[in-house]
Design a protein around this motif. Structure first.
Motif, PDB file in Angstrom:
ATOM      1  N   LYS A  91      -8.104  -3.214   2.470  1.00 25.55           N
ATOM      2  CA  LYS A  91      -7.501  -3.548   3.760  1.00 25.55           C
ATOM      3  C   LYS A  91      -5.988  -3.400   3.717  1.00 25.55           C
ATOM      4  O   LYS A  91      -5.352  -3.055   4.724  1.00 25.55           O
ATOM      5  N   HIS A  92      -5.411  -3.627   2.548  1.00 24.89           N
ATOM      6  CA  HIS A  92      -3.944  -3.610   2.421  1.00 24.89           C
ATOM      7  C   HIS A  92      -3.472  -2.517   1.460  1.00 24.89           C
ATOM      8  O   HIS A  92      -2.429  -2.658   0.812  1.00 24.89           O
ATOM      9  N   HIS A  93      -4.224  -1.427   1.374  1.00 30.97           N
ATOM     10  CA  HIS A  93      -3.843  -0.313   0.508  1.00 30.97           C
ATOM     11  C   HIS A  93      -2.457   0.223   0.849  1.00 30.97           C
ATOM     12  O   HIS A  93      -1.697   0.614  -0.043  1.00 30.97           O
ATOM     13  N   THR A  94      -2.113   0.264   2.120  1.00 29.78           N
ATOM     14  CA  THR A  94      -0.815   0.819   2.520  1.00 29.78           C
ATOM     15  C   THR A  94       0.328  -0.012   1.959  1.00 29.78           C
ATOM     16  O   THR A  94       1.319   0.531   1.426  1.00 29.78           O
ATOM     17  N   ILE A  95       0.214  -1.330   2.045  1.00 28.30           N
ATOM     18  CA  ILE A  95       1.264  -2.214   1.520  1.00 28.30           C
ATOM     19  C   ILE A  95       1.347  -2.087   0.004  1.00 28.30           C
ATOM     20  O   ILE A  95       2.449  -2.073  -0.575  1.00 28.30           O
ATOM     21  N   ILE A  96       0.200  -1.981  -0.654  1.00 26.41           N
ATOM     22  CA  ILE A  96       0.199  -1.816  -2.107  1.00 26.41           C
ATOM     23  C   ILE A  96       0.863  -0.495  -2.487  1.00 26.41           C
ATOM     24  O   ILE A  96       1.625  -0.421  -3.460  1.00 26.41           O
ATOM     25  N   LEU A  97       0.609   0.549  -1.709  1.00 20.41           N
ATOM     26  CA  LEU A  97       1.241   1.850  -1.970  1.00 20.41           C
ATOM     27  C   LEU A  97       2.755   1.744  -1.809  1.00 20.41           C
ATOM     28  O   LEU A  97       3.517   2.293  -2.627  1.00 20.41           O
ATOM     29  N   CYS A 226       3.046  -8.757  -5.880  1.00 16.76           N
ATOM     30  CA  CYS A 226       4.175  -8.675  -4.943  1.00 16.76           C
ATOM     31  C   CYS A 226       3.704  -8.151  -3.583  1.00 16.76           C
ATOM     32  O   CYS A 226       4.172  -8.617  -2.536  1.00 16.76           O
ATOM     33  N   ALA A 227       2.761  -7.205  -3.591  1.00 20.03           N
ATOM     34  CA  ALA A 227       2.196  -6.722  -2.333  1.00 20.03           C
ATOM     35  C   ALA A 227       1.473  -7.840  -1.598  1.00 20.03           C
ATOM     36  O   ALA A 227       1.532  -7.926  -0.366  1.00 20.03           O
ATOM     37  N   ALA A 228       0.802  -8.718  -2.346  1.00 22.29           N
ATOM     38  CA  ALA A 228       0.124  -9.862  -1.721  1.00 22.29           C
ATOM     39  C   ALA A 228       1.132 -10.771  -1.025  1.00 22.29           C
ATOM     40  O   ALA A 228       0.857 -11.318   0.055  1.00 22.29           O
ATOM     41  N   GLY A 229       2.313 -10.936  -1.639  1.00 21.30           N
ATOM     42  CA  GLY A 229       3.365 -11.721  -0.990  1.00 21.30           C
ATOM     43  C   GLY A 229       3.830 -11.080   0.303  1.00 21.30           C
ATOM     44  O   GLY A 229       4.091 -11.765   1.297  1.00 21.30           O
ATOM     45  N   TRP A 300     -10.451   2.966 -10.593  1.00 21.75           N
ATOM     46  CA  TRP A 300     -11.779   2.696 -10.036  1.00 21.75           C
ATOM     47  C   TRP A 300     -11.800   1.403  -9.224  1.00 21.75           C
ATOM     48  O   TRP A 300     -12.228   1.392  -8.069  1.00 21.75           O
ATOM     49  N   TYR A 301     -11.311   0.303  -9.822  1.00 21.50           N
ATOM     50  CA  TYR A 301     -11.473  -1.001  -9.182  1.00 21.50           C
ATOM     51  C   TYR A 301     -10.531  -1.216  -8.007  1.00 21.50           C
ATOM     52  O   TYR A 301     -10.877  -1.907  -7.047  1.00 21.50           O
ATOM     53  N   PHE A 302      -9.337  -0.645  -8.072  1.00 23.54           N
ATOM     54  CA  PHE A 302      -8.357  -0.904  -7.019  1.00 23.54           C
ATOM     55  C   PHE A 302      -8.217   0.239  -6.012  1.00 23.54           C
ATOM     56  O   PHE A 302      -7.570   0.046  -4.975  1.00 23.54           O
ATOM     57  N   ILE A 303      -8.815   1.386  -6.277  1.00 25.25           N
ATOM     58  CA  ILE A 303      -8.692   2.511  -5.342  1.00 25.25           C
ATOM     59  C   ILE A 303     -10.056   3.056  -4.922  1.00 25.25           C
ATOM     60  O   ILE A 303     -10.426   2.986  -3.749  1.00 25.25           O
ATOM     61  N   ILE A 304     -10.811   3.580  -5.881  1.00 22.17           N
ATOM     62  CA  ILE A 304     -12.062   4.268  -5.538  1.00 22.17           C
ATOM     63  C   ILE A 304     -13.128   3.303  -5.043  1.00 22.17           C
ATOM     64  O   ILE A 304     -13.712   3.497  -3.959  1.00 22.17           O
TER      65      ILE A 304
END
Length: 321
Positions: A91-97, A226-229, A300-304
């Protein structure tokens, strides 16, 4: 039976399943059984049709609900890391990127600042750490800092410290997420200066393969923390169609899911740092195998996996006869 007649016959029931929640476990089980029957029929006679994909999506969604409603504590815990964390990350891949880009940018700043300012490394890392590292390099043991006499104590100290730091980075994000990104930038600069310290000694490659044994997991977790923040801090600023308080509550909930989901990653990273990194003189193939396994897990766990899971649980589109 023609496809149009098949859709017309079952359309009302499918729409009810899609739009309304089942009134109990029995009704949910009944709906699931009927959908499986419909799916089997559709796959037999209309294997490439949109209606087959539609029914499959409905059945998959109910299956996940059935799984999520199991009451065993162990299953709830498994569900958290198997479903909740990956879906929240997706859901928040963009912020993590964005957080990763900031990390990469400021890492470069730290590295190139160290190459142009002779005193920059000492300013960022401190005289004591630099003197100790230079002394270890002269002794032929450049990464002796990872060889604490007591591996278990080192593991516990690193694990507790990193988990606490990640929570601090997260809670700093309450101010629109900006302090979390500032903390990430500072950490990235320090890491860039650290890498340059070994680069000038001709040890850049060894530093990468040594530090990233544990650092790949640790740095990924710090970036996501940090992205979670930022997720929490910006949820109030960009509420969308929701009330700001509801958006902030949801953003905080998502951020907490992400930060708690990182705890096993920090534990594993600390295990590597406490018990494995000390053997950095191991054969290069073994070193690379450990590093590659961390990379595979992260990707795998955080992207795919989050992308695939999200695709399989997304809301089905309405099918018309």
């Amino acid at each position: 039976m023609r496809e149009g007649l098949f859709i017309k016959k079952n359309k009302d029931r499918w729409e009810r399943v899609q739009q309304e929640s089942a009134q109990g476990a029995d009704e949910m089980a009944t709906d699931f059984v009927k959908l499986v029957d419909d799916l089997a029929y559709a796959k037999t006679f209309y294997p490439t049709s949109r209606v087959t994909r539609y029914i499959n999506s409905l059945a998959a969604r109910i299956y996940l609900k059935i799984y999520q409603n199991r009451r065993e504590e162990s299953n709830r815990l498994l569900k958290f890391w198997r479903y909740d964390v990956p879906l929240t990350v997706k859901k928040h891949h963009t912020i993590i990127l964005i957080a990763f880009i900031i990390f990469a940018l400021f890492f470069s700043v730290g590295f190139f600042s160290a190459s142009h300012e002779p005193g920059f490394v000492r300013e960022v890392l401190g005289d004591n750490y630099v003197n100790m590292t230079e002394d270890n390099i002269e002794k032929g043991n450049p990464f002796g800092v990872y060889q604490d006499p007591n591996s278990f104590v080192m593991f516990m100290r690193i694990m507790v410290n990193n988990i606490l730091v990640s929570f601090i980075y997260f809670f700093r994000g309450i101010v629109l997420g900006i302090p979390s990104l500032v903390s990430l930038g500072k950490e990235s600069i320090r890491l860039g200066a650290f890498e340059h310290m070994f680069y000038v000694k001709g040890l850049a490659g060894k530093a990468v393969t040594t530090v990233l044994i544990h650092g790949m997991l640790e740095l990924t977790a710090i970036i996501i923390a940090c992205a979670a923040g930022v997720v929490m801090g910006t949820s109030f600023l960009f509420p969308g169609t929701r009330r700001r308080v509801d958006a902030f509550r949801e953003g905080t909930k998502d951020g907490i899911k992400m930060i708690i989901g990182l705890v096993p990653v920090f534990v594993l990273a600390a295990l590597f740092e406490g018990f494995v990194t000390r053997y950095y003189k191991m054969p290069l193939p073994l070193n690379l195998a450990l590093l590659f396994s961390s990379v595979v897990f992260i990707v795998w766990y955080f992207i795919i996996y989050p992308a695939r899971l999200s695709a399989s649980t997304q809301e089905p589109k309405e099918v018309h006869a």
